[in-house]
Scaffold this motif. Structure first.
Motif, PDB file in Angstrom:
ATOM      1  N   LEU A  81       0.831  -1.205   0.000  1.00 29.23           N
ATOM      2  CA  LEU A  81       0.000   0.000   0.000  1.00 29.23           C
ATOM      3  C   LEU A  81       0.865   1.254   0.000  1.00 29.23           C
ATOM      4  CD1 LEU A  81      -2.760  -1.060   2.571  1.00 29.23           C
ATOM      5  CD2 LEU A  81      -3.122  -0.551   0.148  1.00 29.23           C
ATOM      6  N   LYS A  82       1.878   1.280   0.850  1.00 22.30           N
ATOM      7  CA  LYS A  82       2.696   2.488   0.968  1.00 22.30           C
ATOM      8  C   LYS A  82       3.563   2.725  -0.271  1.00 22.30           C
ATOM      9  CE  LYS A  82       2.759   4.754   4.229  1.00 22.30           C
ATOM     10  NZ  LYS A  82       1.888   5.923   4.492  1.00 22.30           N
ATOM     11  N   ILE A  83       4.091   1.662  -0.835  1.00 23.30           N
ATOM     12  CA  ILE A  83       4.946   1.823  -2.020  1.00 23.30           C
ATOM     13  C   ILE A  83       4.104   2.318  -3.195  1.00 23.30           C
ATOM     14  CG2 ILE A  83       6.331   0.583  -3.735  1.00 23.30           C
ATOM     15  CD1 ILE A  83       7.350  -1.159  -1.355  1.00 23.30           C
ATOM     16  N   PHE A  84       2.916   1.741  -3.354  1.00 24.34           N
ATOM     17  CA  PHE A  84       2.057   2.198  -4.445  1.00 24.34           C
ATOM     18  C   PHE A  84       1.585   3.632  -4.193  1.00 24.34           C
ATOM     19  CE2 PHE A  84      -1.727   2.717  -7.024  1.00 24.34           C
ATOM     20  CZ  PHE A  84      -1.284   2.231  -8.238  1.00 24.34           C
ATOM     21  N   GLU A  85       1.265   3.929  -2.951  1.00 23.64           N
ATOM     22  CA  GLU A  85       0.836   5.288  -2.607  1.00 23.64           C
ATOM     23  C   GLU A  85       1.928   6.304  -2.967  1.00 23.64           C
ATOM     24  OE1 GLU A  85       0.871   6.428   1.519  1.00 23.64           O
ATOM     25  OE2 GLU A  85      -0.869   7.749   1.282  1.00 23.64           O
ATOM     26  N   TYR A  86       3.161   5.941  -2.658  1.00 18.25           N
ATOM     27  CA  TYR A  86       4.268   6.842  -2.966  1.00 18.25           C
ATOM     28  C   TYR A  86       4.367   7.085  -4.477  1.00 18.25           C
ATOM     29  CZ  TYR A  86       8.848   9.016  -2.878  1.00 18.25           C
ATOM     30  OH  TYR A  86       9.872   9.911  -3.029  1.00 18.25           O
ATOM     31  N   LEU A  87       4.279   6.000  -5.246  1.00 17.46           N
ATOM     32  CA  LEU A  87       4.391   6.129  -6.702  1.00 17.46           C
ATOM     33  C   LEU A  87       3.252   6.962  -7.288  1.00 17.46           C
ATOM     34  CD1 LEU A  87       5.448   2.553  -7.786  1.00 17.46           C
ATOM     35  CD2 LEU A  87       6.677   4.657  -8.316  1.00 17.46           C
ATOM     36  N   ILE A  88       2.030   6.677  -6.854  1.00 19.48           N
ATOM     37  CA  ILE A  88       0.873   7.308  -7.490  1.00 19.48           C
ATOM     38  C   ILE A  88       0.696   8.746  -7.034  1.00 19.48           C
ATOM     39  CG2 ILE A  88      -0.940   6.641  -5.812  1.00 19.48           C
ATOM     40  CD1 ILE A  88      -1.428   6.211  -9.547  1.00 19.48           C
ATOM     41  N   ASN A  89       1.064   9.065  -5.805  1.00 23.34           N
ATOM     42  CA  ASN A  89       0.860  10.425  -5.321  1.00 23.34           C
ATOM     43  C   ASN A  89       2.050  11.358  -5.550  1.00 23.34           C
ATOM     44  OD1 ASN A  89      -1.807  10.087  -4.515  1.00 23.34           O
ATOM     45  ND2 ASN A  89      -1.244   9.417  -2.456  1.00 23.34           N
ATOM     46  N   GLU A  90       3.254  10.826  -5.516  1.00 21.82           N
ATOM     47  CA  GLU A  90       4.418  11.704  -5.707  1.00 21.82           C
ATOM     48  C   GLU A  90       4.731  11.928  -7.190  1.00 21.82           C
ATOM     49  OE1 GLU A  90       5.340  13.322  -3.089  1.00 21.82           O
ATOM     50  OE2 GLU A  90       4.029  12.063  -1.860  1.00 21.82           O
ATOM     51  N   ARG A  91       4.545  10.893  -8.002  1.00 27.30           N
ATOM     52  CA  ARG A  91       4.745  11.027  -9.453  1.00 27.30           C
ATOM     53  C   ARG A  91       6.098  11.613  -9.849  1.00 27.30           C
ATOM     54  NH1 ARG A  91      -0.095  10.253 -12.185  1.00 27.30           N
ATOM     55  NH2 ARG A  91      -1.855  10.077 -10.763  1.00 27.30           N
ATOM     56  N   THR A  92       7.140  11.172  -9.172  1.00 20.46           N
ATOM     57  CA  THR A  92       8.482  11.678  -9.507  1.00 20.46           C
ATOM     58  C   THR A  92       9.305  10.652 -10.277  1.00 20.46           C
ATOM     59  OG1 THR A  92       9.391  10.886  -7.423  1.00 20.46           O
ATOM     60  CG2 THR A  92       8.536  13.136  -7.458  1.00 20.46           C
ATOM     61  N   HIS A  93       8.672   9.525 -10.696  1.00 21.61           N
ATOM     62  CA  HIS A  93       9.393   8.461 -11.396  1.00 21.61           C
ATOM     63  C   HIS A  93      10.627   8.026 -10.611  1.00 21.61           C
ATOM     64  CE1 HIS A  93       7.590  11.314 -14.299  1.00 21.61           C
ATOM     65  NE2 HIS A  93       7.106  10.246 -14.851  1.00 21.61           N
ATOM     66  N   PRO A  94      10.444   7.634  -9.362  1.00 22.60           N
ATOM     67  CA  PRO A  94      11.613   7.335  -8.533  1.00 22.60           C
ATOM     68  C   PRO A  94      12.275   6.006  -8.881  1.00 22.60           C
ATOM     69  CG  PRO A  94       9.625   6.778  -7.353  1.00 22.60           C
ATOM     70  CD  PRO A  94       9.186   7.435  -8.642  1.00 22.60           C
ATOM     71  N   THR A  95      13.505   5.856  -8.461  1.00 19.02           N
ATOM     72  CA  THR A  95      14.183   4.557  -8.507  1.00 19.02           C
ATOM     73  C   THR A  95      13.765   3.783  -7.263  1.00 19.02           C
ATOM     74  OG1 THR A  95      16.064   5.375  -7.235  1.00 19.02           O
ATOM     75  CG2 THR A  95      16.209   5.563  -9.630  1.00 19.02           C
ATOM     76  N   ALA A  96      14.065   2.492  -7.243  1.00 18.58           N
ATOM     77  CA  ALA A  96      13.758   1.666  -6.070  1.00 18.58           C
ATOM     78  C   ALA A  96      14.474   2.247  -4.842  1.00 18.58           C
ATOM     79  CB  ALA A  96      14.206   0.229  -6.305  1.00 18.58           C
ATOM     80  N   GLU A  97      15.669   2.694  -5.046  1.00 15.02           N
ATOM     81  CA  GLU A  97      16.473   3.221  -3.938  1.00 15.02           C
ATOM     82  C   GLU A  97      15.840   4.477  -3.350  1.00 15.02           C
ATOM     83  OE1 GLU A  97      19.303   5.382  -1.723  1.00 15.02           O
ATOM     84  OE2 GLU A  97      18.626   6.091  -3.690  1.00 15.02           O
ATOM     85  N   GLU A  98      15.308   5.332  -4.217  1.00 16.97           N
ATOM     86  CA  GLU A  98      14.650   6.557  -3.729  1.00 16.97           C
ATOM     87  C   GLU A  98      13.400   6.226  -2.913  1.00 16.97           C
ATOM     88  OE1 GLU A  98      16.183   9.277  -7.474  1.00 16.97           O
ATOM     89  OE2 GLU A  98      14.029   8.915  -7.274  1.00 16.97           O
ATOM     90  N   ILE A  99      12.633   5.280  -3.405  1.00 15.12           N
ATOM     91  CA  ILE A  99      11.431   4.862  -2.676  1.00 15.12           C
ATOM     92  C   ILE A  99      11.840   4.327  -1.305  1.00 15.12           C
ATOM     93  CG2 ILE A  99       9.508   3.228  -2.622  1.00 15.12           C
ATOM     94  CD1 ILE A  99       9.640   3.248  -5.730  1.00 15.12           C
TER      95      ILE A  99
END
Lengths: 151, 151
Positions: A36-54
Motif C-alpha cells: 500500500l505504501k509503495i504504491f501510494e508513494y508512486l501514485i501520489n508523488e509522481r516523480t518516477h523514482p528509482t527503487a532506492e529513492e522509494i
DNA sequence: CAAAATATTAAAATGAGTATAAATTTATAT
DNA sequence: ATATAAATTTATACTCATTTTAATATTTTG
C-alpha cells in the motif's frame, strides 16, 4: 508553457489508502502494509523514482522496511501490470504508476524525469511483428537548468 | 568533418579494416588492434550486441582480449560519437555503429534486436527544453518467433 | 482462533560495469 | 629500423543495483 505545468493542471486528486485497497482488489493484488505504501508513494508523488529513492523516503516513516521488499514489490507490481518501468538511463530503473502511453525526459542537469506528451508516432517495417511495449526516452536539459546554467 | 558524411553514406556492405582505419583517422580516433576489431564487429555484424557478447565472440579470435578493454573501448567510442547506446532492456547496454535516428525492437522470444524505422514522431510540451538524445525501444515478438510459437 | 499461504527481513550472491597500477603496444623522432 | 614517450591493455579488485536465500512474521482462510 512547460510540460510540467500542463500535467499539474490535470485535476488528479491524491489517492487515499482506501482508493488503493480498492484498486488492488480489482487487480487481484494481495494487500500488505508495504504494498500500500509503495504504491501510494508512486501514485501520489509522481516523480518516477528509482527503487532506492522509494526505499530511502519510506524508510523514514517505516523504519523496518528493507530494500529487498521495495525491489520485490516493484517487480510484483510490474507483473500485475499496475505500474510501468521507465528506462531513460540504462543503469537505473525508474517506476511510474501512470499507465498511459507517454515518453520520459531526463534532465541531465538536475536529474528530474519529466513526462513527455507523444502527439504522433508512426513506425515502419513492423509487418509481421507483434508489439507489447513501447518506450520513448529523451535526455536533455529542463528550462530551469537551462536558465541557471546548471550543466 | 568533410569526409565523414561521404563515408557514412557509402553504399558499402562490409567494412574492411582499412575502411575503419580511414574512418578512425577522420574522427581523430587512435588506432589499435582491439579498437579496429571491436568496431569491425559492430559495423559488420549489426546485431546490437552487449559488451559481453562482443567480448565472447572476439575472444575466440583474440584470446588475450580482456573484458575491461571491451567496456573501455565502447565508452571511448561513445565519447567520440561513432557509436550509440541502445537500451531496450534497462539491465543490458547494447551498442550500434549506425548513427541514424531509428528505434529498436527486442524480440522477447529469441532476444534479437531489430531496427525500427521511425516515419514520424511528434512530441508536445517541450517548449523551453533542450533535447540531446532520443531513444525509442519496443518489446514484442518477431515474425519468426510468432510462427514457431517460441514464447 | 489456528493452520496454511504468502510476505518480509537480513545477509549473501550475482552480474554489469569501473578504477587502478603494471605491462604492453603505438606513434614519432631519431 | 630503434629508441622513446604517450597511450592502450591486462588483471585484479572493487562498486553498485538488483536478486536470491532461508529464517521469521504477517495475512488470509477454514
Amino acid at each position: 508553457m512547460r510540460l510540467a505545468k500542463e500535467l499539474k493542471e490535470m485535476p488528479k486528486k491524491r489517492w487515499t489508502l482506501d482508493d488503493i485497497r480498492e484498486y488492488f482488489a480489482q487487480h487481484e493484488i494481495r494487500i500488505s502494509v508495504y504494498r500500500l505504501k509503495i504504491f501510494e508513494y508512486l501514485i501520489n508523488e509522481r516523480t518516477h523514482p528509482t527503487a532506492e529513492e522509494i526505499y530511502r523516503q519510506l524508510k523514514k516513516e517505516l523504519p523496518s522496511l528493507s530494500p529487498g521488499t521495495v525491489y520485490n514489490t516493484l517487480r510484483y507490481f510490474l507483473e500485475k501490470k499496475i505500474i510501468q518501468q521507465v528506462n531513460v538511463e540504462n543503469n537505473e530503473a525508474r517506476y511510474d504508476a501512470t499507465l498511459s502511453w507517454h515518453g520520459h525526459l531526463k534532465c541531465l542537469g538536475c536529474g528530474k524525469v519529466f513526462d513527455v506528451h507523444i502527439e504522433n508516432l508512426k513506425l515502419g517495417g513492423l509487418e509481421g511483428f507483434e508489439i507489447f511495449e513501447k518506450h520513448l526516452g529523451l535526455k536533455g536539459l529542463c528550462p530551469e537548468c537551462l536558465k541557471r546554467k546548471k550543466y
